[in-house]
Design an enzyme around this catalytic site. Sequence first.
Site, PDB file in Angstrom:
ATOM      1  CD  GLU A  76     -11.171  -8.664  -3.083  1.00  0.00           C
ATOM      2  OE1 GLU A  76     -12.045  -9.541  -2.941  1.00  0.00           O
ATOM      3  OE2 GLU A  76     -11.044  -7.976  -4.107  1.00  0.00           O
ATOM      4  CG  ASP A  77      -6.491  -7.862  -0.630  1.00  0.00           C
ATOM      5  OD1 ASP A  77      -6.959  -8.008  -1.769  1.00  0.00           O
ATOM      6  OD2 ASP A  77      -6.581  -6.807   0.018  1.00  0.00           O
TER       7      ASP A  77
END
Length: 713
Positions: A76-77
């Site tokens: 996700e990041d």
Amino acid sequence: MLRINDILDRVQPYLSPTELEMIEKAYIFSASVHQGQIRLSGEPYLTHPMEVCGILADMKLDAATLVTGLLHDTVEDTLATQEQIEEAFGKEVAFLVDGLTKISKITLGNQEERQAENFRKMILAMSSDIRILLVRLADRIHNMRTLEFQTPDRQLYISKETLELYAPLANRLGINWMKMELEDLSFRYLDFEAYNELAKRVVKKQKKREEYAEEVRGIIRQEMERFGIRGEVEGRAKHFYSIYMKMKEQHIDFDEVYDLTAFRIILDSDKDKDCYEALSMVHALWTPVPGRFKDYIAMPKANHYQSLHTTVIGPYGERVEIQIRTRPMHNWAEEGIAAHWRYKEGGSFSPDDNQIKKLRDLLDAQQEIKNPREFMSNLKVALFPEEVYVFTPNGDVRSFPKGATPIDFAYSIHTDIGNQCIGAKANRSIVPLKYQLRNGDRVEIITQAGHHPSKDWLKYVVTTRAMAKIRNWVKTEERKKSVALGRDLLEKEFKKHHLKFGQISKSSEMQVLFKELHTESLDDLLAFVGYGRVSPKHVVHHFLPEEEVKKEEPVDKTRKKGPETEPIGVSLAGIDDIMVRFGKCCDPIPGDEIVGYISRGRGITVHTDNCIHVPDMDAERLVNVQWDVREKREYPVQMKIVCHDSKGILADISTAISSLDVNIYHAEINTAPDGQATCHFGVNVNNLKQFNKISAAIRKLRGVISVERIWRS
Ligand code: MN
């Protein structure tokens, strides 16, 4: 700051060296991809996955879960990809990380409270493996513990989401400590004043409470010894949020909340009956408060929580709440579902049968569980296997039975949206109307004013609402058409006898007919005729003198000419209005002698006069029809040509056909050993005249033996 060695120390007793290595590897991976990222607290981002992993380690969860904890934010990041994860850590971890990436996108937004249950269900449905949800909860716990670094707006938003989504999910899984901590942390941010006030007052009373609690515990322990009941007694301060809710629900002030401490008797025994024995001991000791006894052993809570709860008037006339449970009940109450993913001392799983059964009920899994180990390793349990959850364009969540399509979705929004739906988008791309909705889809419906549902849609819908709406539309539409058709038929039939249907339909004589047919309105009667349930003749006979009825000749089905009634025009422009369709058996084309047949609920089917099916038809339902072609249209017709199989003849035939501007849609040629060829052609023509022209042109060709029109059967 938590170090990797702290985590490894915690899990070393129950994990294998290979598993420990994998955790270290995940740590190194996570550290390298999160490198340079900083949390709002100013700490390196890595502290977050580390803490999450630490929480999971305290819960003694398996290696794949711990690795997932370390990696949960990487896809996700960071620049890390799903493929990298799979390559480095295998399919199982990749699957779990992917699940976390997906549910991290489900946020409550500014939804109303009533939507919260749907969001909870969606998270459950998307946690196809329960470990995904456990990591998500640990993630949320750590984020809540460090919420002070967020802006006030984010604090409120995240706390609200935690209180409405995650605390109830922890509760549903029976993980009590998580539920309490999430509630207290959210409470602190949502109503800081109330929280602070409560905390102050609890602290103020704390010393006194502790002395009192010690006294109560002492008395109970003594009594247990006297009766030979083995177990331990706990007295714990209740969590703030539960005190707050109690004050709110019962409209009482803090000073009126007596039972700030919850006492628990946890029996060494695992027999239900021992709990009741302990209960009678407590009730003999102190007077029970009426209406406060709850038996969650006989009737467990939905999350399988079991205990006996009672409130008694304890020392100094104070109310004391006491819970009584066995050790297994206690373990469940504290850790819920997480207890099943933990390794027991000695490094093996050993959940007992009863716990497995509870878990199975809880997960509502339909599958047969052959052995606990297999169940533990095969964790792809669908929590709500029969439902899918999708978003509306506004971000509302709606649930549907599995197999539902955009049509079901459209009808769930509004009948008009369903009726006028011409297409749909899922996650911004166009999907067919028969597309099966998937969890998390954001669905949008494309409508067009004036568009109508189709009978075919019934094949693609699963909700009763959509089915009923489509059926209703089809029925109304068929009735409308049948009424129009019935009127048309009756007007013609009456005219034949020099009667005016319009006038007669208003006469009192009509009532007699209504009675006979058990109808009440003219429209019903018209629909009956249009559906072919009552023949136009039957109606008109009602209004004729008897002699004239007798004079009427019975219908002669073998007639060469149509019946002598005024024909109904088979108007092409008006096809929809009187429900005309053409018999597939005989392909009528304008110019053919034709006859109409009232088929039940489907209007008039037009057949050629010499169609082989006509003699078998119900004479009462045959009507005279006539071509009324206002618009040029193409009709399919079949022809058979026999010719000598000489070079170039096929080219000649097709040239002849095409030169008349006629399209061939089907051609089949069979050559016999004697040199004769039989050709079947399907062509589209405007009318019989054009067909005859083609036949004549082909007949003139050299080598052609015969040309004839044929019918399919
Ligand atoms: Mn996270």
